[in-house]
Design an enzyme around this catalytic site. Sequence first.
Site, PDB file in Angstrom:
ATOM      1  CG  HIS A 156      -2.039  -0.994   1.117  1.00  0.00           C
ATOM      2  ND1 HIS A 156      -3.320  -0.653   0.784  1.00  0.00           N
ATOM      3  CD2 HIS A 156      -2.044  -2.335   1.273  1.00  0.00           C
ATOM      4  CE1 HIS A 156      -4.083  -1.736   0.748  1.00  0.00           C
ATOM      5  NE2 HIS A 156      -3.325  -2.771   1.044  1.00  0.00           N
ATOM      6  CG  ASP A 364       0.062   9.299   0.818  1.00  0.00           C
ATOM      7  OD1 ASP A 364      -0.059   8.129   1.185  1.00  0.00           O
ATOM      8  OD2 ASP A 364      -0.552  10.255   1.329  1.00  0.00           O
TER       9      ASP A 364
END
Length: 473
Positions: A156, A364
């Site tokens: 992720h 991110d």
Amino acid sequence: MSRLVVVSNRVSLPSERAARAGGLAVAIREALDRHGGLWFGWSGETAESPDGHAATVTKGRIDYAVIDLTEAEFEGFYNGYANSTLWPLFHYRLGLVKFQRADFKTYLAVNARFAAALAPLLRPDDVVWIHDYQLLPLAGELRKLGVTNRIGFFLHIPLPGVDTLAVLPGLGTLMRGLIAADLIGFQTERDLQNFYDFVRQEASGTVHADGTVACFDRELEAGAFPIGIDAQGFAALAEKAVTQPDCVQLKEGLGTRKLMIAIDRLDYSKGIPNRFEACEELLRSHPEHRGRVDLVQIASPSRSEVASYRDLRREIDRLSGRVNSAFSELHWAPIRYLARTYPRKSLAGFCRIAQVGVVTPLRDGMNLVAKEYVAAQDPEDPGVLILSRFAGAAAQLSSALIVNPFDVDQCAEAMHRALTMPLAERKERWQAAMAVVGRSDVRTWWTSFTTRLRNADSRAGITPSRSLALRSD
Ligand code: ADQ
């Protein structure tokens, strides 16, 4: 169709309400529900001497199986290696990386314990899908126990380039464990390319023309599977939410002022201090916005046992105080900083009310808030998304105002541009972004990953325990 087994550090138990569980947990439940499934992981509890067996509960077509950790395991595995070594390193924050051999040992031991508790629960044709950086070596641990099932892994968070990865002591052990999977998924093409670079440059492996990889005596598949949100669901939630008491309160409090919204976990990867500095610069260089715009920063506290997170909190308190004391007037303060978690419905409403969504992480994996902000907009009067080029989402949402979050002046200019953008341009940019968010939603994400995993060509050898060195070992 074979059963899907999802393994993640934290399991969202059926008792946890969907509003708290968040979009990803809901999506995983949906994936598990499709053909029946098992969700395995840590219970979130610590115990003095936890049972080696998982505690199970069944709801509908889903079995949930969880194990407890000891306090020492939680400290070394979770606070230590996962969140003080891997998290900063994978987010390119080398200065924050703490490496302790004891934590690494605990991390490996917890992964081995996950494998030992999971293996007896697996049926021969189960398809196993492991999630995220807490469980990088789990596939290898399962193979050591003779598990031959198809195993997929999804990261992720970003995968850094080889020069950064190579900093990690024990990298070979982690990657050998990871490469025991049959399919490895990343958020973006860039992460995938970083993986290929690792395979070629560090592990002396081969990347074939079709993207499959030969490495550590195995062949496996890898791909980019950008995660999405339930776009339709979030849009509907936002439309309804604006009449909620906290949304009404926010709107009334604003009066004719504009709203810039920022929503994050309180994490140093999210770039909150840079964002406050950009707001400060906006008010300095464009005084016409003074008294006419509010930045509302919602930040849910996170990992407060880790020192760097406590430092960040102090830094954010200090900066918001500095900006507010410099620019506030009797009736107005530029930054409202709310260190708490809100129900999804309220967040959806806040996004819809806001003329600007400020999503400026320093790094991110994807950043779901960017997609949530887009989905929440009123098509007739959409707001403007300011998005960091270092969020995975930037690879998809090119119609946003893309910024470098380290360039405070550029971010301030983007804020000014967003606050003054004509309706026609806002609509055009939003329509392009919404088309992507709608097309690449969370169902597309899990369906494409699990379909590819089920079809993964199992040419892999299943016992990669032979010690194969990295160039740097
Ligand atoms: P996170 O780092 O947690 O996820 P993100 O993708 O933004 O980051 O997801 C956060 C989720 O939590 C969003 O759905 C958001 O609405 C919610 N949230 C944030 N602040 C909140 C608050 N104050 N109150 C309530 N809810 C809040 C990791 C990676 C990301 C990757 C995701 C999914 O770091 O890069 O996008 O996993 O793969």
